[in-house]
Design an enzyme around this catalytic site. Sequence first.
Site, PDB file in Angstrom:
ATOM      1  N   ASP A  35      40.587  35.266  -3.564  1.00 46.71           N
ATOM      2  CA  ASP A  35      40.516  36.026  -4.960  1.00 46.71           C
ATOM      3  C   ASP A  35      40.130  35.124  -5.934  1.00 46.71           C
ATOM      4  O   ASP A  35      40.882  34.073  -6.567  1.00 46.71           O
ATOM      5  CB  ASP A  35      41.866  36.633  -5.388  1.00 46.71           C
ATOM      6  N   HIS A  36      38.894  35.280  -6.506  1.00 48.08           N
ATOM      7  CA  HIS A  36      38.004  34.224  -7.286  1.00 48.08           C
ATOM      8  C   HIS A  36      38.835  34.402  -8.776  1.00 48.08           C
ATOM      9  O   HIS A  36      38.693  33.592  -9.540  1.00 48.08           O
ATOM     10  CB  HIS A  36      36.613  34.618  -7.202  1.00 48.08           C
ATOM     11  N   ARG A  37      39.627  35.438  -8.897  1.00 49.48           N
ATOM     12  CA  ARG A  37      40.418  35.505 -10.332  1.00 49.48           C
ATOM     13  C   ARG A  37      41.407  34.565 -10.205  1.00 49.48           C
ATOM     14  O   ARG A  37      41.870  33.804 -11.437  1.00 49.48           O
ATOM     15  CB  ARG A  37      40.771  36.977 -10.529  1.00 49.48           C
TER      16      ARG A  37
END
Length: 396
Positions: free
Chosen positions: A368-370
């Site tokens: 999850d790039h967040r």
Amino acid sequence: MPIEVILPKVDMDMAAGTISRWLVKDGDRVKKGATIFEIETDKSTMEVEAPGDGTIGRISAEVGAVVPVGVAVAFIFGEGEDVGAIRLPTEAPTAKTQDAPKPQPVAIMPATNGDSSKPRATPLARRIARAHGLELAALAGSGPRGRIRAEDVQQHLSTPAPEAKAPPAADSDLIPIDTMRRTIAERLVFSKTTVPHFYLGAACDVERLLKLRQEINAVEGLPKLSVNDFVVKALALALRQVPEANASWSDAGIQRHRSVDVSVAVAVEGGLFTPVVRAVEAKPLGQIAAEIKTLADRAKARKLLPSDYAGGTTTVSNLGMYGVESFAAIINPPQATILAVGAATRQPVVAGDEIRIGTRMECTLSCDHRVVDGAVGAQLLAAFRSLIEQPLRLLV
């Protein structure tokens, strides 16, 4: 006063449950704590106990009925209590109740800026419809001014749908969507549409791991280990080395987890469960193997408890046993990572200036790039690969 027997909430996301079995019938005597019926959710089958002593009566939900959380499905009557005094929602009022004062009608103001096309429905009706993915606009309401009531939704759900006629050249079967499949669909759609995935891959040399596993499993008295047991342990230790990745996304902030709780994907008929092995980084491989086996057995028997699948800081999905060599998995929110593991295969390997035959296992990390940036994800996958390729480090 008769005691209500209600359908309990056994899961945070649970809005309704299916009655799978009654162990009593009207007129049976029961003791507090005795199992009286079972309910099936999308994740497990749960036993429901009697909330008091007395005689069971007014059972109103048959086997297979889908009942909203909190609704009474039966009553327990004490000595001398009148079974007929309880009126179910679907029954006509008696003469006594007809004489009771009628509630005053509530004035309904015409909508101005709101959405007047939104169907009128009670909160319970909306909750049941939402739990079953049902559009309220397709229903006719029997309440005042056409308001849709819970009974309308339940009647619609219990009415067999008309057979879908396939085109002349097509040959197909329409499979009803059960609660588990609908929940899986909703969670995966949510994940793929709201979580920015990116993927990192590595081919791990598992020659040493397979040899070590063979030696351990040959020793009498030691627990039998699978490749997946090594994978789960290696991922947990890698997350200890890269704690930035052992995290979850929330609106309040990024939550860093102190222990590594690994969800292990278990395929069952009609779907998938992800029970959780807690604090994997602190457990020996033998204990991890035993816990995974116990959880997998419970999952396949639909006997998981809410505590068995709640939480989890990462997930391992292994399809190697099916011959799949490489794939990418969908993240299980709010987790930030999932590791997809393929089959270990014999293949040519370049070592310096020579080519030899080795054993490689393709692993793909979804992030999850967040929460996890590219460099952090790369560090995590590198740490995992190092541990898998030096498996003795997993034993100390």
